[in-house]
Design an enzyme around this catalytic site. Structure first.
Site, PDB file in Angstrom:
ATOM      1  N   LYS A 124     -17.939 -34.300 -89.549  1.00 15.17           N
ATOM      2  CA  LYS A 124     -17.246 -34.433 -90.840  1.00 15.17           C
ATOM      3  C   LYS A 124     -16.019 -35.315 -90.729  1.00 15.17           C
ATOM      4  O   LYS A 124     -15.707 -36.078 -91.645  1.00 15.17           O
ATOM      5  CB  LYS A 124     -16.822 -33.048 -91.362  1.00 15.17           C
ATOM      6  CG  LYS A 124     -17.940 -32.312 -92.055  1.00 15.17           C
ATOM      7  CD  LYS A 124     -17.370 -31.227 -92.950  1.00 15.17           C
ATOM      8  CE  LYS A 124     -18.454 -30.440 -93.648  1.00 15.17           C
ATOM      9  NZ  LYS A 124     -17.912 -29.312 -94.403  1.00 15.17           N
ATOM     10  N   LYS A 207     -30.917 -33.924 -91.603  1.00 11.06           N
ATOM     11  CA  LYS A 207     -30.892 -32.693 -92.396  1.00 11.06           C
ATOM     12  C   LYS A 207     -30.784 -33.015 -93.891  1.00 11.06           C
ATOM     13  O   LYS A 207     -30.073 -33.950 -94.263  1.00 11.06           O
ATOM     14  CB  LYS A 207     -29.666 -31.880 -91.950  1.00 11.06           C
ATOM     15  CG  LYS A 207     -29.602 -30.478 -92.467  1.00 11.06           C
ATOM     16  CD  LYS A 207     -28.309 -29.804 -92.023  1.00 11.06           C
ATOM     17  CE  LYS A 207     -27.123 -30.353 -92.777  1.00 11.06           C
ATOM     18  NZ  LYS A 207     -25.891 -29.579 -92.618  1.00 11.06           N
ATOM     19  N   LYS A 210     -26.257 -32.089 -99.294  1.00  9.75           N
ATOM     20  CA  LYS A 210     -25.724 -32.486-100.599  1.00  9.75           C
ATOM     21  C   LYS A 210     -24.854 -33.727-100.478  1.00  9.75           C
ATOM     22  O   LYS A 210     -24.564 -34.377-101.470  1.00  9.75           O
ATOM     23  CB  LYS A 210     -24.953 -31.328-101.248  1.00  9.75           C
ATOM     24  CG  LYS A 210     -23.993 -30.580-100.368  1.00  9.75           C
ATOM     25  CD  LYS A 210     -23.583 -29.247-101.025  1.00  9.75           C
ATOM     26  CE  LYS A 210     -23.243 -28.200 -99.984  1.00  9.75           C
ATOM     27  NZ  LYS A 210     -23.216 -26.851-100.468  1.00  9.75           N
TER      28      LYS A 210
HETATM   29  P1  TYM Z   1     -22.977 -24.662 -96.353  1.00 10.69           P
HETATM   30  O1  TYM Z   1     -22.262 -24.435 -97.639  1.00 10.69           O
HETATM   31  O2  TYM Z   1     -22.991 -26.046 -95.803  1.00 10.69           O
HETATM   32  O3  TYM Z   1     -24.465 -24.185 -96.462  1.00 10.69           O
HETATM   33  C1  TYM Z   1     -24.781 -22.884 -96.921  1.00 10.69           C
HETATM   34  C2  TYM Z   1     -25.988 -22.345 -96.188  1.00 10.69           C
HETATM   35  O4  TYM Z   1     -27.115 -23.219 -96.384  1.00 10.69           O
HETATM   36  C3  TYM Z   1     -27.666 -23.549 -95.116  1.00 10.69           C
HETATM   37  N1  TYM Z   1     -28.210 -24.921 -95.186  1.00 10.69           N
HETATM   38  C4  TYM Z   1     -29.436 -25.247 -94.787  1.00 10.69           C
HETATM   39  N2  TYM Z   1     -30.441 -24.506 -94.284  1.00 10.69           N
HETATM   40  C5  TYM Z   1     -31.589 -25.148 -93.990  1.00 10.69           C
HETATM   41  N3  TYM Z   1     -31.771 -26.490 -94.169  1.00 10.69           N
HETATM   42  C6  TYM Z   1     -30.790 -27.266 -94.658  1.00 10.69           C
HETATM   43  N4  TYM Z   1     -30.986 -28.571 -94.855  1.00 10.69           N
HETATM   44  C7  TYM Z   1     -29.551 -26.646 -95.002  1.00 10.69           C
HETATM   45  N5  TYM Z   1     -28.379 -27.096 -95.531  1.00 10.69           N
HETATM   46  C8  TYM Z   1     -27.570 -26.026 -95.615  1.00 10.69           C
HETATM   47  C9  TYM Z   1     -26.504 -23.457 -94.141  1.00 10.69           C
HETATM   48  O5  TYM Z   1     -26.946 -23.295 -92.817  1.00 10.69           O
HETATM   49  C10 TYM Z   1     -25.769 -22.250 -94.670  1.00 10.69           C
HETATM   50  O6  TYM Z   1     -26.360 -21.064 -94.190  1.00 10.69           O
HETATM   51  N6  TYM Z   1     -19.752 -22.937 -92.974  1.00 10.69           N
HETATM   52  C11 TYM Z   1     -20.766 -22.550 -93.919  1.00 10.69           C
HETATM   53  C12 TYM Z   1     -20.272 -21.600 -95.003  1.00 10.69           C
HETATM   54  C13 TYM Z   1     -19.599 -20.357 -94.490  1.00 10.69           C
HETATM   55  C14 TYM Z   1     -20.238 -19.227 -93.921  1.00 10.69           C
HETATM   56  C15 TYM Z   1     -19.201 -18.298 -93.655  1.00 10.69           C
HETATM   57  C16 TYM Z   1     -21.576 -18.929 -93.624  1.00 10.69           C
HETATM   58  C17 TYM Z   1     -18.276 -20.079 -94.531  1.00 10.69           C
HETATM   59  N7  TYM Z   1     -18.026 -18.842 -94.035  1.00 10.69           N
HETATM   60  C18 TYM Z   1     -19.483 -17.063 -93.080  1.00 10.69           C
HETATM   61  C19 TYM Z   1     -21.841 -17.679 -93.046  1.00 10.69           C
HETATM   62  C20 TYM Z   1     -20.815 -16.773 -92.794  1.00 10.69           C
HETATM   63  C21 TYM Z   1     -21.258 -23.792 -94.634  1.00 10.69           C
HETATM   64  O7  TYM Z   1     -20.584 -24.797 -94.722  1.00 10.69           O
HETATM   65  O8  TYM Z   1     -22.441 -23.642 -95.251  1.00 10.69           O
END
Ligand code: TYM
Length: 351
Positions: A124, A207, A210
């Site tokens: 990032k 991957k 968004k």
């Molecule tokens: P974020 O907002 O990027 O994504 C949310 C969830 O979606 C999953 N994900 C995917 N899974 C499969 N294929 C993909 N292409 C894909 N893109 C996204 C992510 O793995 C995630 O599970 N850091 C985290 C948010 C967070 C969090 C937490 C998660 C903050 N605190 C505590 C679990 C527990 C994040 O940026 O997810």
């Protein structure tokens, strides 16, 4: 200290926690890798807590009006996907102060070297790491706090969050070790199923995200039926027919991705997809996948639109969820402060 002693004997009841950032819309990756599995955990009867991590979102600049809208739209996405805000706790992170407070404690536990190794920070921040916010660097300690504020034991996520969860385990273990307690559980990442890493529709080695500049690379949960069908029909593939077993997909990332998406949407294994479509070309498979995707996703998108018409109701749900989350997290935070040696003598009405 006598009042921390019982803690070491504490058993941790199964409790699921996970979060999604309200930065931009939801993709099929978020749906299959996270939301759909959140619903399964809820429906299995486990205690489930789900969070819109708005404080994580602001580690990179967000337009305030868009952030508010994205947070409510994400709440609508959770509910439209099947999260019941009565059976699960659904709220936005910034309404529960324990997250930020525990994150500070964890900033003092985690080591600089640990955070420097986080691949997501490197991705990032890119070449401009000196210019990244301190918040972006410390992102994983806030994530650890999200989970540990509830003594959560299981965290369903996509593959890309694995390293952050390993760090969460390291922070919990170091805290427990440094203070001679067994206060924080060592959390289990739950990274399961056919769609833990949904790939871009334009490049099977990247991957689905968004933040990809090409909208054709992803399916958004707000896409209409025609757009979903068109994106899947135009998805990059190879000229070969589908193989009859998984080995045949080893060197074919785009084909594998579409098979995995089909499997996850249909709740069957990739093997079962190949048993049905092995030997057939994409001319037959893509329309079947498009029909399945439209069938599963259109009702979600329609329900999101409907829910977004009543913002007051969404805000009420988030407020209710925050109060329930706070009731769990605050006593854990108070105990944590006590373990660390921070004095709390303020009137209980303040907490
Ligand atoms: P974020 O907002 O990027 O994504 C949310 C969830 O979606 C999953 N994900 C995917 N899974 C499969 N294929 C993909 N292409 C894909 N893109 C996204 C992510 O793995 C995630 O599970 N850091 C985290 C948010 C967070 C969090 C937490 C998660 C903050 N605190 C505590 C679990 C527990 C994040 O940026 O997810």
């Amino acid at each position: 200290m006598s009042d921390t002693a019982p803690v070491s004997a504490q058993k941790f009841a199964p409790r699921v926690f996970s979060g999604i950032q309200p930065s931009g819309g939801l993709t099929l990756g978020n749906y299959l890798g996270a939301l759909k599995r959140f619903v399964q955990a809820q429906d299995a009867g486990t205690e489930t807590i789900y969070c819109m991590v708005d404080m994580h979102a602001i580690t990179v600049w967000q337009d305030p009006a868009k952030l508010r809208r994205a947070t409510r739209e994400l709440a609508a996405g959770f509910i439209a996907s099947g999260i019941d805000p009565v059976r699960s706790i659904l709220f936005n992170q910034s309404q529960v102060p324990a997250h930020a407070e525990l994150a500070w404690i964890f900033n003092c536990v985690a080591r600089m070297g640990w955070l420097k190794r986080m691949t997501q920070f490197k991705d990032k921040a890119g070449k401009n790491a000196e210019n990244a916010s301190v918040g972006l660097f410390a992102y994983p300690t806030l994530m650890a706090a999200d989970i540990m504020a509830y003594h959560a034991t299981h965290v369903p996520v996509g593959e890309d969050q694995k390293q952050h969860l390993e760090l969460t385990r390291d922070i919990a273990a170091k805290f427990n070790h440094d203070f001679g307690v067994e206060f924080f559980p060592i959390v289990e990442p739950v990274i399961e199923g056919a769609a833990t890493r949904v790939m871009s529709l334009r490049d099977g080695t990247k991957k689905m995200s968004k933040s990809d500049p090409s909208d054709m690379s992803r399916i958004n949960l707000t896409d209409d039926a025609d757009t979903i069908a068109q994106k899947l029909r135009k998805a990059r593939t190879d000229p070969e027919a589908l193989p009859s077993d998984l080995d045949g997909l080893a060197e074919r990332p785009e084909a594998r991705n579409l098979v995995n998406i089909y499997a996850a949407l249909a709740d069957i294994t990739p093997d079962a997809v190949l048993a049905q479509y092995g030997g057939q070309g994409f001319g037959a498979f893509k329309p079947a996948l498009a029909d399945l995707a439209v069938d599963k996703l259109s009702p979600i998108s329609a329900e999101m639109t409907r829910l977004m018409q009543d913002v007051a109701e969404i805000d009420r749900i988030l407020g209710d969820g925050a109060a329930r989350a706070h009731a769990i997290a605050q006593p854990i935070l108070e105990q944590c402060y006590d373990i660390v040696g921070l004095i709390r003598t303020r009137p209980s009405g303040m907490t």
